[in-house]
Design a protein around this motif. Structure first.
Motif, PDB file in Angstrom:
ATOM      1  N   ALA A 540       0.824  -1.203   0.000  1.00  0.00           N
ATOM      2  CA  ALA A 540       0.000   0.000   0.000  1.00  0.00           C
ATOM      3  C   ALA A 540       0.860   1.255   0.000  1.00  0.00           C
ATOM      4  O   ALA A 540       0.496   2.265  -0.626  1.00  0.00           O
ATOM      5  N   PHE A 541       2.011   1.210   0.682  1.00  0.00           N
ATOM      6  CA  PHE A 541       2.913   2.359   0.678  1.00  0.00           C
ATOM      7  C   PHE A 541       3.436   2.632  -0.729  1.00  0.00           C
ATOM      8  O   PHE A 541       3.444   3.783  -1.192  1.00  0.00           O
ATOM      9  N   ILE A 542       3.857   1.585  -1.426  1.00  0.00           N
ATOM     10  CA  ILE A 542       4.350   1.761  -2.803  1.00  0.00           C
ATOM     11  C   ILE A 542       3.228   2.255  -3.707  1.00  0.00           C
ATOM     12  O   ILE A 542       3.428   3.161  -4.537  1.00  0.00           O
ATOM     13  N   ALA A 543       2.026   1.674  -3.544  1.00  0.00           N
ATOM     14  CA  ALA A 543       0.889   2.147  -4.334  1.00  0.00           C
ATOM     15  C   ALA A 543       0.556   3.599  -3.992  1.00  0.00           C
ATOM     16  O   ALA A 543       0.185   4.386  -4.868  1.00  0.00           O
ATOM     17  N   GLY A 544       0.702   3.963  -2.703  1.00  0.00           N
ATOM     18  CA  GLY A 544       0.448   5.342  -2.299  1.00  0.00           C
ATOM     19  C   GLY A 544       1.409   6.320  -2.947  1.00  0.00           C
ATOM     20  O   GLY A 544       1.012   7.420  -3.365  1.00  0.00           O
ATOM     21  N   LEU A 545       2.681   5.950  -3.020  1.00  0.00           N
ATOM     22  CA  LEU A 545       3.650   6.794  -3.731  1.00  0.00           C
ATOM     23  C   LEU A 545       3.217   7.000  -5.180  1.00  0.00           C
ATOM     24  O   LEU A 545       3.270   8.116  -5.710  1.00  0.00           O
ATOM     25  N   ALA A 546       2.787   5.901  -5.812  1.00  0.00           N
ATOM     26  CA  ALA A 546       2.331   6.011  -7.206  1.00  0.00           C
ATOM     27  C   ALA A 546       1.112   6.910  -7.305  1.00  0.00           C
ATOM     28  O   ALA A 546       0.997   7.720  -8.242  1.00  0.00           O
ATOM     29  N   GLY A 547       0.173   6.795  -6.346  1.00  0.00           N
ATOM     30  CA  GLY A 547      -1.013   7.639  -6.371  1.00  0.00           C
ATOM     31  C   GLY A 547      -0.676   9.114  -6.250  1.00  0.00           C
ATOM     32  O   GLY A 547      -1.274   9.957  -6.927  1.00  0.00           O
ATOM     33  N   CYS A 548       0.282   9.440  -5.391  1.00  0.00           N
ATOM     34  CA  CYS A 548       0.712  10.841  -5.254  1.00  0.00           C
ATOM     35  C   CYS A 548       1.348  11.349  -6.545  1.00  0.00           C
ATOM     36  O   CYS A 548       1.087  12.480  -6.982  1.00  0.00           O
ATOM     37  N   LEU A 549       2.165  10.512  -7.170  1.00  0.00           N
ATOM     38  CA  LEU A 549       2.797  10.920  -8.423  1.00  0.00           C
ATOM     39  C   LEU A 549       1.772  11.063  -9.544  1.00  0.00           C
ATOM     40  O   LEU A 549       1.907  11.938 -10.418  1.00  0.00           O
ATOM     41  N   ILE A 550       0.743  10.215  -9.527  1.00  0.00           N
ATOM     42  CA  ILE A 550      -0.340  10.380 -10.503  1.00  0.00           C
ATOM     43  C   ILE A 550      -1.018  11.732 -10.311  1.00  0.00           C
ATOM     44  O   ILE A 550      -1.329  12.443 -11.279  1.00  0.00           O
ATOM     45  N   GLY A 551      -1.238  12.094  -9.040  1.00  0.00           N
ATOM     46  CA  GLY A 551      -1.840  13.393  -8.766  1.00  0.00           C
ATOM     47  C   GLY A 551      -0.987  14.545  -9.274  1.00  0.00           C
ATOM     48  O   GLY A 551      -1.489  15.477  -9.909  1.00  0.00           O
ATOM     49  N   TYR A 552       0.301  14.481  -9.009  1.00  0.00           N
ATOM     50  CA  TYR A 552       1.198  15.533  -9.493  1.00  0.00           C
ATOM     51  C   TYR A 552       1.227  15.577 -11.021  1.00  0.00           C
ATOM     52  O   TYR A 552       1.321  16.650 -11.623  1.00  0.00           O
ATOM     53  N   SER A 553       1.172  14.398 -11.653  1.00  0.00           N
ATOM     54  CA  SER A 553       1.251  14.364 -13.115  1.00  0.00           C
ATOM     55  C   SER A 553      -0.003  14.917 -13.769  1.00  0.00           C
ATOM     56  O   SER A 553       0.047  15.407 -14.906  1.00  0.00           O
ATOM     57  N   HIS A 554      -1.152  14.838 -13.078  1.00  0.00           N
ATOM     58  CA  HIS A 554      -2.399  15.362 -13.637  1.00  0.00           C
ATOM     59  C   HIS A 554      -2.682  16.793 -13.189  1.00  0.00           C
ATOM     60  O   HIS A 554      -3.472  17.483 -13.834  1.00  0.00           O
ATOM     61  N   GLY A 555      -2.082  17.203 -12.084  1.00  0.00           N
ATOM     62  CA  GLY A 555      -2.373  18.522 -11.552  1.00  0.00           C
ATOM     63  C   GLY A 555      -3.611  18.563 -10.701  1.00  0.00           C
ATOM     64  O   GLY A 555      -3.813  19.476  -9.908  1.00  0.00           O
ATOM     65  N   GLN A 556      -4.478  17.554 -10.832  1.00  0.00           N
ATOM     66  CA  GLN A 556      -5.667  17.405 -10.011  1.00  0.00           C
ATOM     67  C   GLN A 556      -6.117  15.955 -10.095  1.00  0.00           C
ATOM     68  O   GLN A 556      -5.662  15.200 -10.961  1.00  0.00           O
ATOM     69  N   LEU A 557      -7.006  15.561  -9.196  1.00  0.00           N
ATOM     70  CA  LEU A 557      -7.469  14.184  -9.156  1.00  0.00           C
ATOM     71  C   LEU A 557      -8.990  14.147  -9.177  1.00  0.00           C
ATOM     72  O   LEU A 557      -9.655  15.001  -8.588  1.00  0.00           O
ATOM     73  N   SER A 558      -9.520  13.145  -9.861  1.00  0.00           N
ATOM     74  CA  SER A 558     -10.951  12.883  -9.873  1.00  0.00           C
ATOM     75  C   SER A 558     -11.164  11.387  -9.727  1.00  0.00           C
ATOM     76  O   SER A 558     -10.211  10.601  -9.749  1.00  0.00           O
ATOM     77  N   ALA A 559     -12.415  10.992  -9.580  1.00  0.00           N
ATOM     78  CA  ALA A 559     -12.718   9.574  -9.374  1.00  0.00           C
ATOM     79  C   ALA A 559     -12.272   8.718 -10.557  1.00  0.00           C
ATOM     80  O   ALA A 559     -11.893   7.558 -10.390  1.00  0.00           O
ATOM     81  N   GLU A 560     -12.300   9.306 -11.772  1.00  0.00           N
ATOM     82  CA  GLU A 560     -11.926   8.532 -12.961  1.00  0.00           C
ATOM     83  C   GLU A 560     -10.475   8.073 -12.924  1.00  0.00           C
ATOM     84  O   GLU A 560     -10.101   7.113 -13.605  1.00  0.00           O
ATOM     85  N   SER A 561      -9.645   8.761 -12.134  1.00  0.00           N
ATOM     86  CA  SER A 561      -8.232   8.387 -12.073  1.00  0.00           C
ATOM     87  C   SER A 561      -8.009   7.050 -11.380  1.00  0.00           C
ATOM     88  O   SER A 561      -6.977   6.408 -11.582  1.00  0.00           O
ATOM     89  N   PHE A 562      -8.968   6.621 -10.548  1.00  0.00           N
ATOM     90  CA  PHE A 562      -8.749   5.427  -9.731  1.00  0.00           C
ATOM     91  C   PHE A 562      -9.947   4.491  -9.794  1.00  0.00           C
ATOM     92  O   PHE A 562     -10.348   3.899  -8.796  1.00  0.00           O
ATOM     93  N   GLU A 563     -10.532   4.341 -10.975  1.00  0.00           N
ATOM     94  CA  GLU A 563     -11.646   3.419 -11.142  1.00  0.00           C
ATOM     95  C   GLU A 563     -11.177   1.975 -10.991  1.00  0.00           C
ATOM     96  O   GLU A 563     -10.008   1.648 -11.238  1.00  0.00           O
ATOM     97  N   VAL A 564     -12.109   1.121 -10.608  1.00  0.00           N
ATOM     98  CA  VAL A 564     -11.783  -0.297 -10.419  1.00  0.00           C
ATOM     99  C   VAL A 564     -11.232  -0.900 -11.699  1.00  0.00           C
ATOM    100  O   VAL A 564     -10.283  -1.696 -11.673  1.00  0.00           O
ATOM    101  N   PHE A 565     -11.798  -0.511 -12.848  1.00  0.00           N
ATOM    102  CA  PHE A 565     -11.338  -1.087 -14.113  1.00  0.00           C
ATOM    103  C   PHE A 565      -9.894  -0.724 -14.408  1.00  0.00           C
ATOM    104  O   PHE A 565      -9.153  -1.529 -14.965  1.00  0.00           O
ATOM    105  N   VAL A 566      -9.491   0.492 -14.044  1.00  0.00           N
ATOM    106  CA  VAL A 566      -8.092   0.878 -14.242  1.00  0.00           C
ATOM    107  C   VAL A 566      -7.190  -0.018 -13.384  1.00  0.00           C
ATOM    108  O   VAL A 566      -6.139  -0.480 -13.836  1.00  0.00           O
ATOM    109  N   GLY A 567      -7.609  -0.267 -12.143  1.00  0.00           N
ATOM    110  CA  GLY A 567      -6.826  -1.151 -11.281  1.00  0.00           C
ATOM    111  C   GLY A 567      -6.718  -2.556 -11.835  1.00  0.00           C
ATOM    112  O   GLY A 567      -5.667  -3.194 -11.743  1.00  0.00           O
TER     113      GLY A 567
END
Length: 674
Positions: A540-567
């Motif tokens: 979860a820590f490694i996934a959390g790092l990735a989630g933070c970097l995804i946020g920085y790469s998009h500039g903002q976050l929405s539900a579509e960024s972390f849908e079950v299908f993407v996972g």
């Protein structure tokens, strides 16, 4: 009095949704009794026939996976229903022979990922052939109002419930009173004994899968006539059906009927109650998806160790695992190559390379939890999303700087991961996959998709600053700044270093021991529960790092960024790349959605939804033919070449850390690099 009337009316409306759950759960039970496989693609398989039915009613076009047949005019409801059920039957035949039959005696991990691959492939194919939007479906059961205890209620939902309970009853009759059904039940207890008695478990399994697909198709057609058809909703409707299956303890048709109808009624009443003025605003969205997760948790905690298991003709080992070690020259070449790649590129290509490094971290979290610890978690993207949304709050509202904000956000992911780890104390395998998938869907709908917590326009994230230097991904016309790419490279390198240090030491050996045999690990002095907590926390820590970097790469976050299908797509590419090594995570990052291969193919061929289709098919093929993934096959080829050069037998196998029960994984050869 009007409140009682309204509650009765909503209860009857809930029977329509409950009827769908009964049909899908009956199909799930039938497949499990015949094959031992929990089919996560049950909803998607039923959805295909429903789309065929809908399209026939719209313009008389009979759509196949490839090509279509234009009828002179739209056929009637009865003929369209017959054709749709026939298509469901054919889909069941193909699924049996091409997908489920090859993995009937494979590890649970392979069975789970194969069914997930089938789910992803069918969902993508539906979007390609029918479009992504919600479409209306003609009514199969006429809409009439009837009086029930003096209250005018919809008779359509009552008829739907009676029809699906009747089909479930026919399945019960088949299992209890027919020779083939008795053989199916016998094979569920002892497959070898059934084979010795002259029955063919393979034919029994094929018939069960075909019958289950027809029942599921009928259920989705009935349900979609009320709600319309949507590719995502009816693919993921399997989650509450899985909750019903567990409530029925994987074997009781009666409990399937009662549990399915009760769940539908409960969700309908919750939707009614949530409209009340006194109901808290934050709990108005996604509450209906929390209920199946809570049911799964309660059932597994209460009966997890007593749920029936299935006899098997043979046991196949899990993919090979080799303990990693740090090699200076390859590490320098890899990091230097990545730095050179982002330095010499720009725009979308650089962004694709940067995204590949982020996706590599997500895949690495699967390597930790599934490849090393043997726990099938489908909630990794939910952990990433939890960290990302936490980052958007604390970095913007509190003004915490980088990297403190990232570390605190990742701690939130760790806590969530340890919470999801609690069911793993009692269960593993497909049951844990059900739990984590239900958790991921509940988090997505109740938290990420909750407008009171996550505005529809997204959550802005403050730009990362270190010592006055801006490491934002964008500035002016530059959409992929070199500074951000270097930042991602540094974070990814540190995360991989952490993984290698832990995986190559006592922690990694404890992971492999638990993966191999939990009882043997406990008898050797390993604290199994603590090991699982550490594994879920680290992943979860490694996934959390990735989630933070995804946020920085998009500039903002929405539900579509972390849908079950993407996972699920990330799990697919992680398994295709190689679920048991850093090399596999690296390959997964290269081929992941938004990764460099995706960007290049999209620019050249406009892949669109075909990428998800290819991912799903690739996952199925890999799980069936090459369980160790691309990286594993490359490693095998290199090892065979080295043995040949030394004069040894070229076909000798590599050490398997997923040993038979009783083996000590710490004795396996740790000299192979990941």
């Amino acid at each position: 009095m009007w409140r009682v009337t309204t509650f009765i009316q909503f209860a009857v409306l809930g029977l329509g949704l409950g009827a769908v759950y009964v049909g899908l759960a009956t199909g799930l039970l039938l497949v499990h009794r015949a094959t031992g496989i929990i089919n996560f693609a049950q909803g998607a398989m039923g959805m295909w026939g429903a789309y065929v039915f809908a399209q026939l009613q719209v313009d008389g076009t009979l759509v196949f996976p490839v090509g279509q047949l234009y009828l002179p005019e739209p056929p009637g409801v009865v003929l369209s229903l017959f054709i749709a059920l026939l298509m469901g039957l054919l889909l069941g035949i193909l699924a049996h022979y091409l997908v489920f039959r090859p993995v009937r005696h494979a590890p649970v991990l392979a069975q789970v990922v194969v069914s997930i691959g089938l789910m992803v492939a069918i969902q993508a194919l539906v979007v390609i052939r029918f479009g992504p939007n919600n479409i209306a479906v003609d009514e199969v059961v006429p809409r009439v109002d009837i009086a029930l205890v003096g209250v005018a209620v919809s008779g359509r939902e009552l008829v739907m419930a009676v029809l699906m309970v009747g089909l479930a009853a026919l399945v019960w009759v088949y299992l209890q009173f027919t020779r083939a059904g008795s053989a199916t039940r016998a094979a569920a207890e002892n497959e070898r004994g059934a084979a010795l008695m002259g029955f063919s478990p393979d034919r029994l399994a094929g018939f069960a899968i075909m019958l289950s697909t027809v029942i599921s198709t009928a259920a989705v057609i009935l349900g979609s006539s009320i709600t319309g058809l949507n590719p995502e909703n009816y693919t993921l409707i399997v989650v509450p059906a899985l909750a019903v299956l567990l409530l029925a303890r994987l074997e009781s048709i009666a409990l399937v009927c009662v549990g399915g109808l009760a769940l539908g009624v409960l969700q309908s009443e919750l939707n009614l109650v949530s409209t009340s003025e006194w109901w808290p605003t934050w709990a108005k969205s996604g509450l209906d998806q929390v209920v199946p997760f809570l049911i799964v948790m309660v059932i597994l905690f209460a009966f997890g160790k007593r749920l029936p298991s299935r006899g098997s003709l043979q046991t196949v080992r899990l993919p090979d695992v080799t303990l990693p070690r740090i090699r200076l020259l390859p590490a320098v070449l890899l990091i230097g190559g990545a730095a050179l790649a982002v330095s010499l590129t720009s725009g979308q290509i650089r962004f694709g390379i940067t995204s590949s490094m982020i996706m590599m971290l997500l895949a690495l979290s699967y390597v930790v939890i599934t490849g090393y610890l043997g726990q099938i978690s489908l909630a990794q993207l939910a952990f990433a999303g939890a960290a990302g949304f936490t980052l958007s709050k604390i970095a913007t509202a509190w003004g915490l700087p980088f990297p403190l904000a990232v570390l605190l956000s990742s701690v939130v992911a760790i806590l969530l991961g340890m919470l999801v780890a609690l069911p793993a104390f009692r269960i593993r395998g497909a049951q844990l996959a059900i739990t984590t998938m239900a958790a991921a869907l509940a988090i997505e709908r109740f938290v990420f998709g909750n407008y009171s917590l996550t505005p529809p326009e997204g959550n802005p994230i403050a730009e990362p600053m270190i010592g006055g230097v801006n490491f934002a991904v964008r500035e002016g016309r530059d959409l992929a700044r070199l500074e951000f790419s270097v930042l991602v490279l540094v974070v990814a390198a540190l995360a991989v270093l952490l993984f290698i240090r832990l995986a190559s030491g006592d922690t990694g050996r404890a992971f492999l021991a638990v993966r191999s045999n939990e009882r043997a690990a406990a008898s050797a002095g390993i604290n199994v529960r603590m090991t699982k907590l550490i594994g879920f926390g680290l992943s979860a820590f490694i996934a959390g790092l990735a989630g933070c970097l995804i946020g920085y790469s998009h500039g903002q976050l929405s539900a579509e960024s972390f849908e079950v299908f993407v996972g699920l797509q990330i799990l697919a590419v992680a398994y295709v790349g190689g679920i048991t090594s850093f090399g596999g995570a690296l390959v997964a990052g290269l081929i992941a959605p938004l990764g460099i291969l995706y960007v290049v193919l999209h620019q050249l061929f406009e892949m669109g939804n075909y990428y998800a289709l290819i991912t799903g098919i690739g996952l199925m093929i890999t799980a069936i033919l090459h369980p160790s993934g691309i990286a594993g096959e490359v490693h095998r080829a290199i090892a065979a070449l080295r043995r040949k050069q030394r004069g040894g037998p070229a076909g000798a196998g590599t050490a398997d850390a997923a040993a038979e029960p009783g083996d000590d994984p710490s004795r396996k050869d740790p000299s192979h690099a990941s």
